[in-house]
Design a protein around this motif. Structure first.
Motif, PDB file in Angstrom:
ATOM      1  N   TYR A 385       0.855  -1.277  -0.028  1.00  0.00           N
ATOM      2  CA  TYR A 385      -0.093  -0.021   0.050  1.00  0.00           C
ATOM      3  C   TYR A 385       0.772   1.175  -0.023  1.00  0.00           C
ATOM      4  CZ  TYR A 385      -3.426   3.310   1.571  1.00  0.00           C
ATOM      5  OH  TYR A 385      -4.611   4.552   1.779  1.00  0.00           O
ATOM      6  N   LEU A 386       1.882   1.234   0.705  1.00  0.00           N
ATOM      7  CA  LEU A 386       2.998   2.235   0.880  1.00  0.00           C
ATOM      8  C   LEU A 386       3.393   2.659  -0.646  1.00  0.00           C
ATOM      9  CD1 LEU A 386       4.897   1.782   4.185  1.00  0.00           C
ATOM     10  CD2 LEU A 386       3.406   3.335   3.765  1.00  0.00           C
ATOM     11  N   GLU A 387       3.840   1.464  -1.090  1.00  0.00           N
ATOM     12  CA  GLU A 387       4.384   1.796  -2.470  1.00  0.00           C
ATOM     13  C   GLU A 387       3.340   2.168  -3.613  1.00  0.00           C
ATOM     14  OE1 GLU A 387       6.642  -1.034  -5.754  1.00  0.00           O
ATOM     15  OE2 GLU A 387       5.993  -1.783  -3.874  1.00  0.00           O
ATOM     16  N   LYS A 388       2.328   1.819  -3.647  1.00  0.00           N
ATOM     17  CA  LYS A 388       1.038   2.159  -4.331  1.00  0.00           C
ATOM     18  C   LYS A 388       0.898   3.528  -4.250  1.00  0.00           C
ATOM     19  CE  LYS A 388      -3.765   0.948  -5.395  1.00  0.00           C
ATOM     20  NZ  LYS A 388      -4.854   0.241  -5.130  1.00  0.00           N
ATOM     21  N   ARG A 389       0.730   4.272  -3.068  1.00  0.00           N
ATOM     22  CA  ARG A 389       0.376   5.670  -2.721  1.00  0.00           C
ATOM     23  C   ARG A 389       1.677   6.456  -2.789  1.00  0.00           C
ATOM     24  NH1 ARG A 389      -4.362   6.573  -0.438  1.00  0.00           N
ATOM     25  NH2 ARG A 389      -3.754   9.090  -0.790  1.00  0.00           N
ATOM     26  N   GLY A 390       2.688   5.902  -2.779  1.00  0.00           N
ATOM     27  CA  GLY A 390       3.983   6.788  -2.870  1.00  0.00           C
ATOM     28  C   GLY A 390       4.075   7.336  -1.487  1.00  0.00           C
ATOM     29  N   PHE A 391       3.937   6.717  -0.400  1.00  0.00           N
ATOM     30  CA  PHE A 391       4.182   6.884   0.990  1.00  0.00           C
ATOM     31  C   PHE A 391       5.365   6.016   1.605  1.00  0.00           C
ATOM     32  CE2 PHE A 391      -0.698   7.515   1.769  1.00  0.00           C
ATOM     33  CZ  PHE A 391      -0.620   8.552   0.981  1.00  0.00           C
ATOM     34  N   VAL A 392       6.005   6.601   2.628  1.00  0.00           N
ATOM     35  CA  VAL A 392       6.942   5.856   3.336  1.00  0.00           C
ATOM     36  C   VAL A 392       6.500   5.646   4.734  1.00  0.00           C
ATOM     37  CG1 VAL A 392       8.752   6.484   1.833  1.00  0.00           C
ATOM     38  CG2 VAL A 392       8.148   7.940   3.866  1.00  0.00           C
ATOM     39  N   GLU A 393       7.096   4.599   5.237  1.00  0.00           N
ATOM     40  CA  GLU A 393       7.013   4.594   6.727  1.00  0.00           C
ATOM     41  C   GLU A 393       6.806   5.711   7.641  1.00  0.00           C
ATOM     42  OE1 GLU A 393       8.037   1.560  10.584  1.00  0.00           O
ATOM     43  OE2 GLU A 393       8.888   1.452   8.676  1.00  0.00           O
ATOM     44  N   ALA A 394       5.800   6.069   8.386  1.00  0.00           N
ATOM     45  CA  ALA A 394       5.702   7.317   9.003  1.00  0.00           C
ATOM     46  C   ALA A 394       6.672   7.319  10.277  1.00  0.00           C
ATOM     47  CB  ALA A 394       4.403   7.884   9.343  1.00  0.00           C
ATOM     48  N   HIS A 395       7.425   8.306  10.607  1.00  0.00           N
ATOM     49  CA  HIS A 395       8.226   8.683  11.828  1.00  0.00           C
ATOM     50  C   HIS A 395       8.134   9.942  12.286  1.00  0.00           C
ATOM     51  CE1 HIS A 395      10.098   4.616  11.907  1.00  0.00           C
ATOM     52  NE2 HIS A 395      10.170   4.616  10.700  1.00  0.00           N
ATOM     53  N   CYS A 396       8.436  10.389  13.623  1.00  0.00           N
ATOM     54  CA  CYS A 396       8.496  11.691  13.946  1.00  0.00           C
ATOM     55  C   CYS A 396       9.550  12.527  13.749  1.00  0.00           C
ATOM     56  CB  CYS A 396       8.161  11.451  15.385  1.00  0.00           C
ATOM     57  SG  CYS A 396       9.352  10.751  16.607  1.00  0.00           S
ATOM     58  N   ASP A 397      10.458  11.983  13.238  1.00  0.00           N
ATOM     59  CA  ASP A 397      11.757  12.507  12.756  1.00  0.00           C
ATOM     60  C   ASP A 397      12.361  12.426  11.249  1.00  0.00           C
ATOM     61  OD1 ASP A 397      12.377  10.004  12.835  1.00  0.00           O
ATOM     62  OD2 ASP A 397      14.325  10.174  14.042  1.00  0.00           O
ATOM     63  N   ASP A 398      11.346  12.209  10.452  1.00  0.00           N
ATOM     64  CA  ASP A 398      11.827  11.957   9.089  1.00  0.00           C
ATOM     65  C   ASP A 398      11.432  13.017   7.999  1.00  0.00           C
ATOM     66  OD1 ASP A 398       8.798  12.059   8.928  1.00  0.00           O
ATOM     67  OD2 ASP A 398       8.626   9.928   8.428  1.00  0.00           O
ATOM     68  N   GLY A 399      11.182  14.329   8.642  1.00  0.00           N
ATOM     69  CA  GLY A 399      10.996  15.429   7.676  1.00  0.00           C
ATOM     70  C   GLY A 399       9.610  15.320   6.894  1.00  0.00           C
TER      71      GLY A 399
END
Length: 479
Positions: A385-399
């Motif tokens: 799903y991340l790849e399909k939507r162009g997302f990356v795993e979310a973190h609080c220090d990832d910009g």
């Protein structure tokens, strides 16, 4: 008062452990007594008195000689983890006064600050400056205290954000190091506290918990947290009841690479602030605005997190978040009627317009994993799903900041109980919301739990722009 030999079991975190803001540390068991804790945290008396005097006088130009140690002091006199605590007595169940007394017993009177008496900006401007001035005169103990200083905040997310914002000003002057911040959770949601291992509420057995918390804070590793600047550019009027973190801006600094065109007012008034958890627009902010207004006018109703949540739920129903159909009132229709969203993706200089989904009544820009008292609305998304939507795993220090939406109160409830995920909109390095009036005369916004009423114009747009602050905040990880 507890005897000096009283023992409790605490966790000690390996200082060399590398971790993200929401990761786990290597833990070992260690016994600590009250006197050892005091020696670990308490700064020498002459330093404490000098800092208190400068804060009280709001002046660091002349520190009285009788408050300084003749000939300076050696570094060995400095405690392992000199600590300052800020308390917001209005947070949660108003535990501030008794907690303040307990902290003073464990540390010292001069290292515990009531935020109704001393603002964090005053501590930064006068207290830290005093410490640096003493260190600059050759006092090695003061130098080590400044280098090792840690700060704890007893309050809710808004209070923690207030302190972080004031400490962030040190980056502008190049005044380093920035003291890291830990949390004693006294608020209602406490999502910042949850994200960094300090828990969602303060325990019932709070007297013992205070000692355990201070010890963990003295040993915990430092994690990083993205900070986000918000700029509100509006055509006229005043923001109604702005939160303390939203201040009038001297200049309108909207990104000029996205042309506002004829929708931009000829003369704009601007506000700016910084948030660490989230910014939201819509019905959830309207409910929060009503709740805060009631709590401020009738504080006796807000006796603790449970009563706060009951009152909050009542407001949700009366404002139509759950029960009022869209068609019954133009003011309750979806945000799509008044809102446009543009984003910048990571490593991209071009703005891209993102469609606002139909019938959504609340849009949230989220920095932390935790939201709404520990829920995870973004969800643990699968790799495909991340790849399909162009997302990356979310973190609080990832910009990056995550943008999602709620359709109504029932949808939000299912999301909060993690039965479903929120409606994903985008993941971005910068965001611009454009609000335009019509049937809506006002919009409601909130950041980090601090809501306000935003006037809107039918002739010109109001812009809310979010960009990452160049520097990251430092948090003490309590896990």
């Amino acid at each position: 008062m507890d005897a000096p030999t009283e023992k409790f079991v605490a966790f000690e975190a390996d200082d060399t452990t590398s971790m993200r803001g929401c990761g786990l540390a290597h833990l070992t068991w260690v016994g600590v007594d009250k006197e050892e804790l005091r020696q670990r945290l308490m700064m020498p008396e002459y330093i404490r008195l000098a800092m208190r005097d400068c804060i009280k006088r709001k002046d660091t130009t002349a520190i009285p000689d009788h408050l300084l140690l003749p000939g300076g002091a050696v570094a060995d006199m400095a405690p392992h983890a000199p600590m300052v605590v800020f308390i917001n007595p209005k947070s949660g169940g108003r535990h501030g006064p008794v907690l303040k007394e307990r902290l003073q017993q464990l540390m010292s009177e001069e290292q515990v600050f009531d935020l109704t008496e001393v603002k964090p900006s005053e501590f930064v401007q006068y207290g830290l400056t005093c410490l640096e001035k003493v260190a600059g005169e050759g006092d090695e103990c003061a130098k080590e205290c400044r280098a090792r200083l840690r700060i704890m905040v007893a309050g809710g997310d808004g209070t923690v954000g207030w302190v972080l914002g004031c400490l962030g000003e040190l980056n502008k002057d190049g005044t380093l190091p920035i003291p890291p911040v830990g949390v004693i959770p006294l608020g209602t949601g406490n999502d910042l506290s949850r994200s960094f291992g300090w828990g969602g509420s303060f325990p019932f057995a709070w007297r013992i918990a205070v000692k355990r918390t201070l010890h963990r804070a003295s040993m915990g590793p430092v994690a990083r947290l993205d900070s986000w600047k918000i700029l509100v550019s509006m055509p006229s009027g005043e923001v109604v009841d702005p939160p303390y973190s939203l201040k009038p801006a001297e200049e309108n600094e909207l990104d000029q690479t996205l042309d506002a065109g004829v929708d931009a007012p000829p003369v704009a008034k601007s506000y700016e602030g910084v948030f660490y958890n989230y910014l939201s627009i819509g019905m959830d902010a309207q409910v929060a605005y009503g709740f805060h207004h009631l709590r401020n006018t009738k504080p006796y109703l807000a006796q603790g997190p449970i009563s706060n949540k009951l009152i909050y739920s009542g407001f949700s129903c009366t404002q139509g978040w759950f029960c009022t159909p869209f068609a019954s009132d133009p003011g309750l229709r979806g945000l799509r009627n008044i809102l446009k969203i543009h984003i910048k993706k990571v490593n991209c200089s071009e703005w891209e317009e993102i469609a606002v989904p139909k019938n959504v009544r609340s849009v949230v820009a989220l920095n932390l994993e935790s939201y709404g008292s520990g829920s995870h609305p973004w969800g643990n998304l699968k790799p495909d799903y991340l790849e399909k939507r162009g997302f990356v795993e979310a973190h609080c220090d990832d910009g990056l900041i995550e943008i999602f939406a709620f359709k109504h109160g029932w949808h939000a409830s299912f999301v909060m109980t993690e039965l479903i995920s929120a409606k994903h909109i985008a993941q971005a390095a910068a965001v611009r919301f454009e609000l335009r009036g019509g049937d809506w005369k006002d919009a409601f916004l909130q950041m980090d739990g601090e809501p306000w009423k935003q006037p809107m114009s039918t002739d010109y747009s109001t812009f809310v722009e979010i960009k990452k602050v160049p520097f990251q905040s430092l948090m003490i990880n309590g896990v």
